[in-house]
Design a protein around this motif. Structure first.
Motif, PDB file in Angstrom:
ATOM      1  N   PRO A   1       0.834  -1.201   0.000  1.00  0.00           N
ATOM      2  CA  PRO A   1       0.000   0.000   0.000  1.00  0.00           C
ATOM      3  C   PRO A   1       0.869   1.253   0.000  1.00  0.00           C
ATOM      4  N   GLY A   2       0.323   2.333  -0.515  1.00  0.00           N
ATOM      5  CA  GLY A   2       1.074   3.570  -0.588  1.00  0.00           C
ATOM      6  C   GLY A   2       1.938   3.675  -1.827  1.00  0.00           C
ATOM      7  N   GLY A   3       1.866   2.672  -2.706  1.00  0.00           N
ATOM      8  CA  GLY A   3       2.681   2.692  -3.915  1.00  0.00           C
ATOM      9  C   GLY A   3       4.120   2.299  -3.687  1.00  0.00           C
ATOM     10  N   PHE A   4       4.410   1.674  -2.548  1.00  0.00           N
ATOM     11  CA  PHE A   4       5.778   1.289  -2.219  1.00  0.00           C
ATOM     12  C   PHE A   4       6.031  -0.176  -2.563  1.00  0.00           C
ATOM     13  N   ALA A   5       7.319  -0.509  -2.611  1.00  0.00           N
ATOM     14  CA  ALA A   5       7.751  -1.885  -2.795  1.00  0.00           C
ATOM     15  C   ALA A   5       8.693  -2.238  -1.660  1.00  0.00           C
TER      16      ALA A   5
ATOM     17  N   PRO B   1      -3.683   4.601  -1.095  1.00  0.00           N
ATOM     18  CA  PRO B   1      -2.971   5.516  -0.199  1.00  0.00           C
ATOM     19  C   PRO B   1      -2.952   5.002   1.236  1.00  0.00           C
ATOM     20  N   LEU B   2      -1.888   5.338   1.933  1.00  0.00           N
ATOM     21  CA  LEU B   2      -1.780   4.955   3.336  1.00  0.00           C
ATOM     22  C   LEU B   2      -2.680   5.845   4.191  1.00  0.00           C
ATOM     23  N   PRO B   3      -3.288   5.303   5.239  1.00  0.00           N
ATOM     24  CA  PRO B   3      -4.074   6.147   6.154  1.00  0.00           C
ATOM     25  C   PRO B   3      -3.154   7.080   6.933  1.00  0.00           C
ATOM     26  N   GLU B   4      -3.719   8.187   7.404  1.00  0.00           N
ATOM     27  CA  GLU B   4      -2.915   9.118   8.188  1.00  0.00           C
ATOM     28  C   GLU B   4      -2.361   8.442   9.436  1.00  0.00           C
ATOM     29  N   ASN B   5      -3.196   7.625  10.069  1.00  0.00           N
ATOM     30  CA  ASN B   5      -2.752   6.840  11.219  1.00  0.00           C
ATOM     31  C   ASN B   5      -2.420   5.437  10.719  1.00  0.00           C
ATOM     32  N   LEU B   6      -1.151   5.084  10.696  1.00  0.00           N
ATOM     33  CA  LEU B   6      -0.750   3.802  10.129  1.00  0.00           C
ATOM     34  C   LEU B   6      -1.327   2.613  10.884  1.00  0.00           C
ATOM     35  N   ASP B   7      -1.697   2.798  12.142  1.00  0.00           N
ATOM     36  CA  ASP B   7      -2.310   1.695  12.886  1.00  0.00           C
ATOM     37  C   ASP B   7      -3.637   1.272  12.266  1.00  0.00           C
ATOM     38  N   ASP B   8      -4.283   2.199  11.544  1.00  0.00           N
ATOM     39  CA  ASP B   8      -5.572   1.882  10.917  1.00  0.00           C
ATOM     40  C   ASP B   8      -5.410   0.975   9.693  1.00  0.00           C
TER      41      ASP B   8
ATOM     42  N   HIS C   1      -9.590  -2.232   2.672  1.00  0.00           N
ATOM     43  CA  HIS C   1      -9.809  -0.794   2.814  1.00  0.00           C
ATOM     44  C   HIS C   1     -10.155  -0.085   1.514  1.00  0.00           C
ATOM     45  N   LYS C   2     -10.571  -0.840   0.500  1.00  0.00           N
ATOM     46  CA  LYS C   2     -10.974  -0.230  -0.759  1.00  0.00           C
ATOM     47  C   LYS C   2     -11.895  -1.186  -1.501  1.00  0.00           C
ATOM     48  N   ASP C   3     -12.785  -0.620  -2.303  1.00  0.00           N
ATOM     49  CA  ASP C   3     -13.667  -1.436  -3.142  1.00  0.00           C
ATOM     50  C   ASP C   3     -13.243  -1.273  -4.597  1.00  0.00           C
ATOM     51  N   TRP C   4     -13.664  -2.222  -5.451  1.00  0.00           N
ATOM     52  CA  TRP C   4     -13.361  -2.162  -6.876  1.00  0.00           C
ATOM     53  C   TRP C   4     -14.351  -3.047  -7.620  1.00  0.00           C
ATOM     54  N   PRO C   5     -14.512  -2.858  -8.926  1.00  0.00           N
ATOM     55  CA  PRO C   5     -15.433  -3.699  -9.692  1.00  0.00           C
ATOM     56  C   PRO C   5     -15.033  -5.167  -9.605  1.00  0.00           C
ATOM     57  N   GLY C   6     -15.992  -6.027  -9.281  1.00  0.00           N
ATOM     58  CA  GLY C   6     -15.731  -7.451  -9.218  1.00  0.00           C
ATOM     59  C   GLY C   6     -15.293  -7.957  -7.861  1.00  0.00           C
ATOM     60  N   LYS C   7     -15.144  -7.092  -6.874  1.00  0.00           N
ATOM     61  CA  LYS C   7     -14.750  -7.551  -5.544  1.00  0.00           C
ATOM     62  C   LYS C   7     -15.870  -8.393  -4.934  1.00  0.00           C
ATOM     63  N   THR C   8     -15.487  -9.469  -4.261  1.00  0.00           N
ATOM     64  CA  THR C   8     -16.452 -10.369  -3.632  1.00  0.00           C
ATOM     65  C   THR C   8     -16.685  -9.935  -2.190  1.00  0.00           C
ATOM     66  N   HIS C   9     -17.969  -9.841  -1.810  1.00  0.00           N
ATOM     67  CA  HIS C   9     -18.317  -9.373  -0.470  1.00  0.00           C
ATOM     68  C   HIS C   9     -19.007 -10.436   0.375  1.00  0.00           C
ATOM     69  N   SER C  10     -19.468 -11.530  -0.258  1.00  0.00           N
ATOM     70  CA  SER C  10     -20.218 -12.528   0.502  1.00  0.00           C
ATOM     71  C   SER C  10     -20.186 -13.864  -0.212  1.00  0.00           C
ATOM     72  N   GLU C  11     -20.548 -14.927   0.526  1.00  0.00           N
ATOM     73  CA  GLU C  11     -20.666 -16.258  -0.067  1.00  0.00           C
ATOM     74  C   GLU C  11     -21.769 -16.289  -1.115  1.00  0.00           C
TER      75      GLU C  11
END
Length: 730
Positions: free
Chosen positions: A161-165, A207-214, A227-237
């Motif tokens: 997350p945050g675009g890092f490697a 992007p990283l949250p302001e509070n990294l603990d989150d 922490h993000k949604d996108w087309p095709g994401k599965t939410h339930s059985e």
């Protein structure tokens, strides 16, 4: 052009003394796109360094003409004051025109001070293949190293997350960029290209949250980023059940190409000799495979067709996961153990969890193994694919409904068809003795002069008795994967001289030198060395200077290659005389002498080639031999993955277009007899044993197909043989 080229200076204009603004870019831009190198303005004197090239500015471009003496002829544009700070950005982009008369692959690179492009250390590199007279955009993703504050919590993720490697190959310190380079790699002749202004832009998709603990936990029970949604994401059985029903209707509507026989061979083509096994033949000036029924066959397949693509190590990383199941629950069997510790991230035996397998239980129910294997075969046919490629699952391919390649596995880690199995890793030849002074991405080079090399190979191939051996559905064998043949033709020889005196390869090398020079004095005269005896040479672990022994060490590489490929072929043919030896799966490319030797012993040369197209794929010295592409892929960041792939694209639509373009270029290349996409399912968001966490699947971790890629695969797959035979142009 064989000499180093001079740099043409452009007269300075006082008001535009610096076309590259000497400002703290990261601080002032906040990620807003900027023109990093404005070629509409005169460049500062000394800001461009040419290697075997000449350049000039005209019409808002940098026009470059290169020679072909250097390994990477081209230009480097230096940062203001010696550096750029690109922390705020995620990508660079420019447009390059090929001014020459032949197709040209051009590279865009960003370097830290201690960059090593051959090893992909402290640099990011992207490339584009451009037809003559045309231009193309090239976008380079800046793989920025993870800040120290997150390194422990995000250990084991190549993309974060945050675009890092997490670091390693292909990553940079974005605050210390010394230059941006545009060049060609080992060109066969002079080249000419034009570079437009270079732009920096982009912001992190996650992007990283302001509070990294989150940020923690960050993975849901399905193995997806929370922490993000996108087309095709599965939410339930319930969504899994719905997806299964929708796909069943799609597969029924698209049963597969009508002009294919049971193997996926071309019923509309000529009837050739049927031998009952796969073989190779040249037909109308193009190489082909021929299936057991005597039909022309072009291998269009997927690597690692398993139910475990989405496994990930969990030991010491429990904080990443919101809901790891109990060991005694119905999902407990999906825990497993790592069988390889290739990158030093984990110990062998580290506990893993197979998210993709667990989702198959949710989707298909208690009989999921059988039902899933059946769906896989129907999917491949429906999608226009006809091969289960390297590292695929025996429980699936031994149903003998789709041709497959047999992977020669290490003796100590054979495939296991269990729910918690961690996938299947190709032989990296570490079960026999290795050359101690060598190194490589997958480990040290095998000592092919040690008797244990051939003995272990025979044991490994013999594991396929009663399975692939003699099986008409078996396309051939892959023993080995992406060996490191060295940065140059002397690397393996120098590594051998750096090894202990009892190293069999070292003794073989010294024997060659004795046969040529007879006395140590003659060797010393030729090498400008000072060994007191042949025994002293054996005992020494210090190779000669870089300018010494080149001819002899290059000759030794040929001996190594001959011993390697000959024994691999012998091992395959002793166990399965009619089985095809499919080569060593070169990591992109290798030295001419190695390719010549591979062509001598391999039935098919295999190359893992992550490029835009195969328009420029040619074998050295005019070698005429069939080639199979063992790995390639594209990926994007719009479906919940932190690391797009080795060949990133903008989105899923672009991914599908790139897929079709690549396969079409392969079908047009007379040498290529197949392409094997890496891989069937996405890797885990939190990475496999070596940290890879690509969006490289035809399906995601929840077994949902990527529609845009499937549609592209069908478009080219259903006309596979018309395109290969040239009938699409008539």
């Amino acid at each position: 052009m064989t000499q180093r080229r001079c740099v043409f200076r452009v007269p300075l204009v006082a008001s535009f003394l610096l076309a590259i603004a000497a400002v703290s870019i990261a601080a002032e831009s906040g990620g807003t796109p900027i023109t990093l190198v404005d070629l509409a303005q005169p460049l500062a004197e000394g800001s461009v360094v040419a290697t075997d090239a000449e350049f000039s500015q005209r019409d808002g471009t940098l026009q470059v003409r290169t020679g072909h003496a250097a390994e990477r002829p081209g230009v480097m544009i230096k940062g203001p004051g010696g550096r750029w700070d690109l922390t705020a950005f995620t990508e660079l982009e420019t447009t390059i025109k090929n001014s020459g008369r032949h197709s040209l692959t051009v590279h865009l690179a960003v370097d830290n001070p201690d960059s090593d492009r051959a090893a992909r250390q402290n640099c990011c590199i992207e490339s584009v293949t451009i037809p003559p007279g045309q231009e193309a955009a090239v976008k380079l993703n800046l793989r920025k190293r993870l800040p120290k504050s997150l390194q422990d919590n995000l250990r084991g993720l190549r993309g974060c997350p945050g675009g890092f490697a997490s670091g390693g190959r292909g990553t940079i310190d974005p605050a210390d960029v010394v230059g941006v380079s545009v060049y060609v790699y080992r060109p066969g002749g002079d080249a000419a290209f034009e570079v437009s202004s270079i732009r920096a832009g982009g912001s992190p998709v996650f992007p990283l949250p302001e509070n990294l603990d989150d940020l923690f936990p960050m993975i849901d029970r399905f193995g997806q980023y929370m922490h993000k949604d996108w087309p095709g994401k599965t939410h339930s059985e319930a969504e899994l059940t719905e997806q299964r029903q929708q796909e069943a209707a799609d597969l029924a509507a698209h049963p597969g190409p009508k002009a294919w026989n049971q193997y996926g061979g071309w019923l509309g083509g000529p009837q050739l000799k049927a031998t009952g096994r796969f073989r190779v033949e040249k037909w109308r000036d193009k190489w082909w495979l021929v299936d057991p029924e005597g039909r022309l066959y072009w291998s269009h397949g997927l690597v690692r067709v398993t139910w475990s693509c989405g496994y990930t190590p969990v030991t010491g990383r429990e904080h990443l996961f919101a809901e790891l199941p109990g060991r005694g629950s119905p999902f407990g069997p999906f825990y497993g153990r790592s069988t390889w510790a290739i990158s030093g991230l984990y110990d062998r035996g580290t506990e893993t969890y197979n998210f993709s397998g667990a989702n198959l239980l949710r989707k298909y129910g208690p009989n999921w193994m059988v039902d899933y294997a059946d769906v896989v075969h129907r999917r491949l046919r429906s999608w226009g694919l006809n091969t289960l490629a390297n590292c695929s699952q025996p429980a699936i391919y031994l149903q003998r409904k789709t041709p497959y390649t047999a992977t020669v596995y290490s003796v100590d880690s054979p495939p296991q068809d269990t729910p918690g199995g961690t996938g299947y890793v190709a032989t990296i030849h570490d079960d026999s003795r290795v050359i101690e002074g060598s190194s490589g991405g997958w480990g040290k080079f095998p000592d092919v002069f040690d008797p244990s090399f051939k003995a272990v190979l025979l044991k490994e191939v013999a594991l396929h008795r009663g399975k692939a051996v003699g099986d008409p559905w078996c396309l051939g064998y892959f023993p080995g994967n992406e060996l490191s043949w060295g940065a140059n033709e002397t690397t393996l020889g120098r590594a051998t001289l750096a090894s202990p005196a009892d190293q069999p390869a070292k003794r073989a090398l010294v024997d060659q030198l004795k046969a040529k020079y007879d006395t140590i004095e003659r060797l010393n005269a030729a090498w400008k060395s000072s060994y007191v005896s042949w025994d002293a040479l054996l005992e020494s672990t210090t190779p000669p200077g870089v300018d010494s022994g080149h001819e002899d060490l290059a000759a030794f590489l040929t001996s190594v290659a001959d011993a390697y490929f000959r024994q691999c072929r012998e091992a395959v043919k002793e166990i399965d005389p009619e089985g095809l030896y499919l080569g060593c799966r070169f990591a992109g490319w290798s030295h001419g002498t190695v390719f010549r030797t591979a062509a001598k012993y391999s039935d098919v040369i295999s190359v893992n080639r992550y490029t835009e197209t195969l328009d420029d794929l040619r074998l050295p010295d005019g070698i005429d031999k069939p080639v199979v592409i063992g790995e390639w892929h594209f990926g994007a960041l719009d479906r919940g993955k932190f690391h797009a792939s080795l060949r990133p694209v903008a989105d899923q639509q672009a991914r599908g277009e790139a897929y079709e373009k690549y396969v079409r270029s392969a079908l047009k290349n007379p040498l290529v007899v197949g392409t094997h996409w890496h891989q069937f399912g996405d890797q885990s968001t939190t990475g496999r044993d070596d940290g890879e966490n690509f969006q490289n699947g035809f399906v995601d971790v929840c077994d949902a197909p990527y529609v845009e890629t499937i549609e592209a695969c069908r478009r080219i797959g259903y006309q596979l043989y018309d395109v290969r035979a040239g009938e699409d142009e008539r």
